[in-house]
Each structure stands twice: as C-alpha cells, then as structure tokens.
Design a protein around this motif. Structure first.
Motif, PDB file in Angstrom:
ATOM      1  N   GLU A  51     -28.573  18.324 -45.936  1.00 50.89           N
ATOM      2  CA  GLU A  51     -28.824  19.550 -45.184  1.00 50.89           C
ATOM      3  C   GLU A  51     -28.529  19.358 -43.699  1.00 50.89           C
ATOM      4  O   GLU A  51     -27.885  20.209 -43.059  1.00 50.89           O
ATOM      5  N   VAL A  52     -28.986  18.230 -43.139  1.00 52.38           N
ATOM      6  CA  VAL A  52     -28.745  17.955 -41.718  1.00 52.38           C
ATOM      7  C   VAL A  52     -27.256  17.738 -41.456  1.00 52.38           C
ATOM      8  O   VAL A  52     -26.716  18.213 -40.449  1.00 52.38           O
ATOM      9  N   MET A  53     -26.584  17.040 -42.367  1.00 47.35           N
ATOM     10  CA  MET A  53     -25.146  16.835 -42.213  1.00 47.35           C
ATOM     11  C   MET A  53     -24.404  18.173 -42.212  1.00 47.35           C
ATOM     12  O   MET A  53     -23.497  18.392 -41.394  1.00 47.35           O
ATOM     13  N   ASP A  54     -24.792  19.071 -43.089  1.00 47.20           N
ATOM     14  CA  ASP A  54     -24.164  20.388 -43.133  1.00 47.20           C
ATOM     15  C   ASP A  54     -24.372  21.129 -41.804  1.00 47.20           C
ATOM     16  O   ASP A  54     -23.440  21.748 -41.271  1.00 47.20           O
ATOM     17  N   GLU A  55     -25.605  21.071 -41.285  1.00 46.95           N
ATOM     18  CA  GLU A  55     -25.902  21.750 -40.022  1.00 46.95           C
ATOM     19  C   GLU A  55     -25.127  21.128 -38.859  1.00 46.95           C
ATOM     20  O   GLU A  55     -24.606  21.834 -38.002  1.00 46.95           O
ATOM     21  N   LEU A  56     -25.075  19.790 -38.835  1.00 47.68           N
ATOM     22  CA  LEU A  56     -24.351  19.112 -37.766  1.00 47.68           C
ATOM     23  C   LEU A  56     -22.874  19.473 -37.792  1.00 47.68           C
ATOM     24  O   LEU A  56     -22.267  19.739 -36.748  1.00 47.68           O
ATOM     25  N   CYS A  57     -22.280  19.505 -38.967  1.00 41.56           N
ATOM     26  CA  CYS A  57     -20.859  19.859 -39.086  1.00 41.56           C
ATOM     27  C   CYS A  57     -20.621  21.303 -38.649  1.00 41.56           C
ATOM     28  O   CYS A  57     -19.603  21.613 -38.019  1.00 41.56           O
ATOM     29  N   ALA A  58     -21.575  22.188 -38.958  1.00 40.06           N
ATOM     30  CA  ALA A  58     -21.449  23.581 -38.520  1.00 40.06           C
ATOM     31  C   ALA A  58     -21.484  23.663 -36.993  1.00 40.06           C
ATOM     32  O   ALA A  58     -20.716  24.422 -36.378  1.00 40.06           O
ATOM     33  N   VAL A  59     -22.357  22.875 -36.371  1.00 39.94           N
ATOM     34  CA  VAL A  59     -22.439  22.844 -34.902  1.00 39.94           C
ATOM     35  C   VAL A  59     -21.121  22.358 -34.314  1.00 39.94           C
ATOM     36  O   VAL A  59     -20.582  22.958 -33.367  1.00 39.94           O
ATOM     37  N   LEU A  60     -20.575  21.284 -34.883  1.00 44.22           N
ATOM     38  CA  LEU A  60     -19.338  20.714 -34.344  1.00 44.22           C
ATOM     39  C   LEU A  60     -18.145  21.638 -34.579  1.00 44.22           C
ATOM     40  O   LEU A  60     -17.251  21.737 -33.726  1.00 44.22           O
ATOM     41  N   ARG A  61     -18.119  22.340 -35.709  1.00 48.38           N
ATOM     42  CA  ARG A  61     -17.036  23.312 -35.926  1.00 48.38           C
ATOM     43  C   ARG A  61     -17.109  24.435 -34.899  1.00 48.38           C
ATOM     44  O   ARG A  61     -16.071  24.917 -34.418  1.00 48.38           O
ATOM     45  N   ASN A  62     -18.329  24.831 -34.557  1.00 47.59           N
ATOM     46  CA  ASN A  62     -18.484  25.846 -33.507  1.00 47.59           C
ATOM     47  C   ASN A  62     -17.989  25.318 -32.167  1.00 47.59           C
ATOM     48  O   ASN A  62     -17.322  26.040 -31.408  1.00 47.59           O
ATOM     49  N   PHE A  63     -18.285  24.056 -31.871  1.00 49.40           N
ATOM     50  CA  PHE A  63     -17.790  23.445 -30.631  1.00 49.40           C
ATOM     51  C   PHE A  63     -16.254  23.439 -30.611  1.00 49.40           C
ATOM     52  O   PHE A  63     -15.636  23.716 -29.576  1.00 49.40           O
ATOM     53  N   VAL A  64     -15.650  23.099 -31.749  1.00 43.81           N
ATOM     54  CA  VAL A  64     -14.188  23.086 -31.836  1.00 43.81           C
ATOM     55  C   VAL A  64     -13.630  24.482 -31.559  1.00 43.81           C
ATOM     56  O   VAL A  64     -12.647  24.647 -30.820  1.00 43.81           O
ATOM     57  N   SER A  65     -14.266  25.500 -32.127  1.00 41.56           N
ATOM     58  CA  SER A  65     -13.820  26.883 -31.902  1.00 41.56           C
ATOM     59  C   SER A  65     -13.904  27.252 -30.428  1.00 41.56           C
ATOM     60  O   SER A  65     -12.994  27.885 -29.874  1.00 41.56           O
ATOM     61  N   ILE A  66     -14.980  26.825 -29.777  1.00 43.44           N
ATOM     62  CA  ILE A  66     -15.145  27.107 -28.343  1.00 43.44           C
ATOM     63  C   ILE A  66     -14.078  26.379 -27.534  1.00 43.44           C
ATOM     64  O   ILE A  66     -13.469  26.947 -26.608  1.00 43.44           O
ATOM     65  N   MET A  67     -13.806  25.109 -27.882  1.00 43.47           N
ATOM     66  CA  MET A  67     -12.776  24.352 -27.174  1.00 43.47           C
ATOM     67  C   MET A  67     -11.404  24.993 -27.337  1.00 43.47           C
ATOM     68  O   MET A  67     -10.622  25.059 -26.388  1.00 43.47           O
ATOM     69  N   GLU A  68     -11.128  25.472 -28.532  1.00 47.47           N
ATOM     70  CA  GLU A  68      -9.849  26.151 -28.751  1.00 47.47           C
ATOM     71  C   GLU A  68      -9.755  27.414 -27.913  1.00 47.47           C
ATOM     72  O   GLU A  68      -8.694  27.754 -27.378  1.00 47.47           O
ATOM     73  N   GLY A  69     -10.877  28.132 -27.771  1.00 44.36           N
ATOM     74  CA  GLY A  69     -10.893  29.333 -26.948  1.00 44.36           C
ATOM     75  C   GLY A  69     -10.595  29.052 -25.488  1.00 44.36           C
ATOM     76  O   GLY A  69      -9.968  29.867 -24.801  1.00 44.36           O
ATOM     77  N   TYR A  70     -11.032  27.893 -25.030  1.00 41.17           N
ATOM     78  CA  TYR A  70     -10.770  27.485 -23.648  1.00 41.17           C
ATOM     79  C   TYR A  70      -9.438  26.746 -23.508  1.00 41.17           C
ATOM     80  O   TYR A  70      -9.073  26.344 -22.407  1.00 41.17           O
ATOM     81  N   ARG A  71      -8.758  26.534 -24.622  1.00 39.83           N
ATOM     82  CA  ARG A  71      -7.494  25.795 -24.639  1.00 39.83           C
ATOM     83  C   ARG A  71      -7.658  24.406 -24.009  1.00 39.83           C
ATOM     84  O   ARG A  71      -6.902  23.993 -23.120  1.00 39.83           O
ATOM     85  N   VAL A  72      -8.642  23.702 -24.506  1.00 37.48           N
ATOM     86  CA  VAL A  72      -8.941  22.355 -24.017  1.00 37.48           C
ATOM     87  C   VAL A  72      -7.771  21.418 -24.319  1.00 37.48           C
ATOM     88  O   VAL A  72      -7.229  21.417 -25.417  1.00 37.48           O
ATOM     89  N   ASP A  73      -7.396  20.634 -23.310  1.00 35.62           N
ATOM     90  CA  ASP A  73      -6.290  19.683 -23.457  1.00 35.62           C
ATOM     91  C   ASP A  73      -6.740  18.369 -24.084  1.00 35.62           C
ATOM     92  O   ASP A  73      -6.050  17.796 -24.921  1.00 35.62           O
ATOM     93  N   ASP A  74      -7.877  17.861 -23.628  1.00 34.95           N
ATOM     94  CA  ASP A  74      -8.405  16.587 -24.110  1.00 34.95           C
ATOM     95  C   ASP A  74      -9.912  16.693 -24.242  1.00 34.95           C
ATOM     96  O   ASP A  74     -10.554  17.510 -23.569  1.00 34.95           O
ATOM     97  N   TYR A  75     -10.471  15.834 -25.080  1.00 38.56           N
ATOM     98  CA  TYR A  75     -11.924  15.802 -25.218  1.00 38.56           C
ATOM     99  C   TYR A  75     -12.354  14.397 -25.627  1.00 38.56           C
ATOM    100  O   TYR A  75     -11.553  13.584 -26.089  1.00 38.56           O
TER     101      TYR A  75
END
Length: 333
Positions: A51-75
């Motif tokens: 359950e925690v792994m699922d939640e953590l992955c959901a959080v990180l996928r949201n972070f990826v979506s936000i980074m894509e929105g900002y057109r992040v070059d590196d992270y």
C-alpha cells in the motif's frame, strides 16, 4: 535558461523543488510541492508495504507530471533513511524506476550531511556564522544528522539513529493526546543515551553557533514565534533565532495539548502534528547537551544542497561537488 528539479523522499515527507537558472537573474525557486506520506514502517520491518509503495509511486508520478509541465531539463531525486534501511533496497529502487521513471539515489549518512551543509553554506547571511565554527542539526524521520564546519571545512560529522518518526513509533503509540512530562523526559533520556559519545566528538571541535535546517526545526520555530507575536507565525527566508527557553515553552504547550488542540495551535504545521513531540525531544535534548542557549533556523534543506551540488558539478558556480559524484538525471517526457 535551465530548469532544475530536486526531489527528496524523506521518511515522513516527500518534496519537489523547481528552480530556474539564468545568467542574468541567477537562481530562482519557482515552486515547492510537499507531500506527507509516512514511510517509517521500514524502521521496524525493513520493508515498504504494498500500500505504501503504491502511494509513494503515485506521489512520484505526480512529481514527474509537474516537472514535465515546467519542462525541467535535469533533476536529481534522493532518498534518506526509510529507503536506506529497507532490506530489499535494490528491488525497491528498481520497482520505483519501472513504475514512475524516477531514478532514486539513496544517500549515505555522509552524503546527506554534506548536502545539508551545502544548502546552508550557500545561503546569504550565514557566511559570518559559518566562519566562526558552526554545528548543523538536521532532524529527519529516521535519523538525526550533525556536522561541524569552519571556514568551508567539514571538521566532524555524526549520525544518530533517532528521528521523529522512529521515536513516535517507539514511544508514542499509546499517547495520541496529552503527553506526561515523565514520558517526555523518558524520550530525552533515550536520546541522551544514544548521543553521549557523538556529542563529545562534536564538542571537541568547539562549535560556536548552532543552526537547524529540518522541517521539525521550522515547525518548532513557527510555534515559538507565534507565542512571541500574532503577526509572524512561519519561518521566513531570513535568519530566525529562537532561545532554549522558547523551545521549552513550546514543549510545555504541545505536551499539555491533545492532538486536536496541537493541530489548532497558531504556527502549527498540520503535517507534523503526529511527530512534533518526538521531534521536539530531539531538538531540546541537542540544545541542552551541546550547551547552546539559542539556535538559528533556516528554511533551506537537502533539496537546496542538491541544487548547489548540481551547479558545481556542471561548472555553473565554483565549489567542491564531491561526497557524491552523481549528477542530475535528464527528465524523460
């Protein structure tokens, strides 16, 4: 212009900071997203539940979506003690990579302390403090990191396996409401027992100033400030200094309150209601045992150290980027 993102997967909070880097304007923080997910179960079991792994992955996928929105070059994405203490760390990291596309770097204790130091050393206003000899305190969910530096040189570093989430699990499962003074002293005694020799080694370097950079420190400072004035209830980007007497007053206030009352306190960070008392026990014990009557609080943290290290590695600013040779990772769209 370059856009860089720093992700910190902590034991109690996961966060993303977005920065823009330009020749004319320098470094600018453009967004800061924070999520509260308790990963502390790994301290007892060595595993992340499904359950925690699922939640953590959901959080990180949201972070990826936000980074894509900002057109992040590196992270760069970093994890601390909760992931570090899993029995199957390699499998966890591989699963996170497969499910989110995020390459997560697990920091060693020394890397974590180094990045904490970087975040503060790069901050305007702290140069003179650091020259004198500074002890940096960072209270995490699973561990507490200390480092002493003087004039840019790291003199000593210690890691204690006491953090606000770890202590909450050990001592406060049966205390959801008011906490007796005897119980708080019991937690302080536990921290003292774990820190006798580390504190002796730190004090041998004769630090003259104490700085704290964690979310716990910011929460305690906000509570202390709210007891001072009605206007300022959050730690600003400027240096905030609180005294040991103010910390003791905060401890009395939060320990005598129920969980609901703590949540309603002016300056209380809602995400830290469940861990503020064990965090305060570490904070106050460190001040008492190390002999400091006041402490400077900064809102800088590990993410900012990740940014500074990236800039040094890329040759965008002068400095020493060692301790970790890893670079930022390109964002996959």
């Amino acid at each position: 212009m370059k856009t860089f993102a720093a992700i910190n997967v902590g034991s109690y909070e996961q966060s993303l900071k977005i920065y823009t880097i330009t020749k004319n304007s320098g470094i600018r923080e453009v967004d800061w997203i924070r999520n509260r997910l308790d990963l502390g179960g790994t301290f007892a079991t060595g595993k992340l539940s499904h359950e925690v792994m699922d939640e953590l992955c959901a959080v990180l996928r949201n972070f990826v979506s936000i980074m894509e929105g900002y057109r992040v070059d590196d992270y760069r994405a970093c994890a601390t003690s909760a992931i570090r203490e899993t029995k199957n760390t390699a499998i966890v990291l591989d699963q996170i990579m497969q499910r989110t596309g995020v390459k997560l770097d697990v920091l060693s204790n020394s890397e974590q302390r180094f990045l904490d130091y970087k975040s503060i050393a790069s901050r305007g206003g702290f140069e003179k403090i650091i020259e004198k000899g500074t002890l940096v305190l960072d209270i995490g969910g699973g561990s507490t990191e200390f480092s002493v530096s003087r004039e840019g040189e790291l003199l000593a570093a210690e890691s204690l396996r006491v953090g606000c989430v770890r202590l909450a699990d050990l001592f406060f499962r049966d205390f959801p409401d008011a906490v007796p003074k005897a119980k708080f002293r019991e937690v302080q005694d536990y921290v003292r027992d774990k820190s006798v020799m580390p504190f002796k080694r730190l004090l041998a370097k004769k630090p003259r100033e104490l700085i704290a950079s964690s979310g716990t420190a910011g929460a305690i400072a906000s509570l202390a400030l709210s007891m001072r004035t009605a206007e300022q209830t959050s730690v600003s980007s400027d240096t905030t200094v609180i005294t040991i007497d103010e910390v003791r007053a905060v401890v009395d206030n939060i320990c005598s309150s129920t969980a609901a009352e703590r949540a309603a306190l002016p300056g209380m960070n809602q995400k830290r209601v469940g861990v503020i008392i064990p965090g305060a026990a570490i904070f106050l014990t460190a001040m008492e045992e190390l002999g400091f009557n006041q402490i400077s609080i900064t809102d800088r943290g590990l993410r900012d150290g990740v940014l500074i290290q990236y800039l040094e590695t890329e040759g965008l600013i002068p400095g020493r980027a060692v301790e970790s040779k890893q670079r930022g990772h390109a964002v996959k769209s």
